[in-house]
Design a protein around this motif. Sequence first.
Motif, mmCIF file in Angstrom:
data_model
loop_
_atom_site.group_PDB
_atom_site.id
_atom_site.type_symbol
_atom_site.label_atom_id
_atom_site.label_comp_id
_atom_site.label_asym_id
_atom_site.label_seq_id
_atom_site.Cartn_x
_atom_site.Cartn_y
_atom_site.Cartn_z
ATOM 1 N N CYS A 53 5.903 -38.588 30.995
ATOM 2 C CA CYS A 53 5.750 -39.432 29.798
ATOM 3 C C CYS A 53 5.291 -38.609 28.594
ATOM 4 N N CYS A 71 3.896 -47.461 26.239
ATOM 5 C CA CYS A 71 5.291 -47.051 26.226
ATOM 6 C C CYS A 71 6.099 -48.105 25.478
ATOM 7 N N CYS A 86 9.636 -42.510 34.436
ATOM 8 C CA CYS A 86 10.470 -43.637 34.862
ATOM 9 C C CYS A 86 11.926 -43.338 34.526
HETATM 10 FE FE1 SF4 Z 1 7.082 -42.817 30.508
HETATM 11 FE FE2 SF4 Z 1 9.376 -44.079 31.062
HETATM 12 FE FE3 SF4 Z 1 7.882 -44.896 29.047
HETATM 13 FE FE4 SF4 Z 1 9.149 -42.588 28.864
HETATM 14 S S1 SF4 Z 1 10.108 -44.584 29.014
HETATM 15 S S2 SF4 Z 1 7.018 -42.988 28.280
HETATM 16 S S3 SF4 Z 1 9.069 -41.860 30.984
HETATM 17 S S4 SF4 Z 1 7.309 -44.903 31.210
#
Ligand code: SF4
Length: 92
Positions: A53, A71, A86
């Motif tokens: 992230c 997020c 993710c």
């Molecule tokens: Fe994390 Fe997924 Fe959000 Fe990106 S989209 S910040 S990888 S949880």
Amino acid sequence: MSANQTRRTLCKSGAVFMMLPIMTVCSPAHATINAELRDKLKYQTSPKNGNSCTSCLEFNPGAADQKKGTCKVIPGDDEISAQGYCDAWNTM
Ligand code: SF4
């Protein structure tokens, strides 16, 4: 019950009553997790293939604790780990 005991009892209950708003204001904020969307996006609290992230454009680090944040893809969740990952990981 004597007059002193009654007064003492009233003072105690009054003190508790007066403390309730203070306790409410001073209590720590509750963390919220969007479990449904986490599941759909296969969110995990560890990096995958070196991606996390922290390097995702959707991540907003927390003001006080940079290890956790929010997020843009998972609304209503303020427990996203900087080391998480993710299926919506995005760097574009
Ligand atoms: Fe994390 Fe997924 Fe959000 Fe990106 S989209 S910040 S990888 S949880």
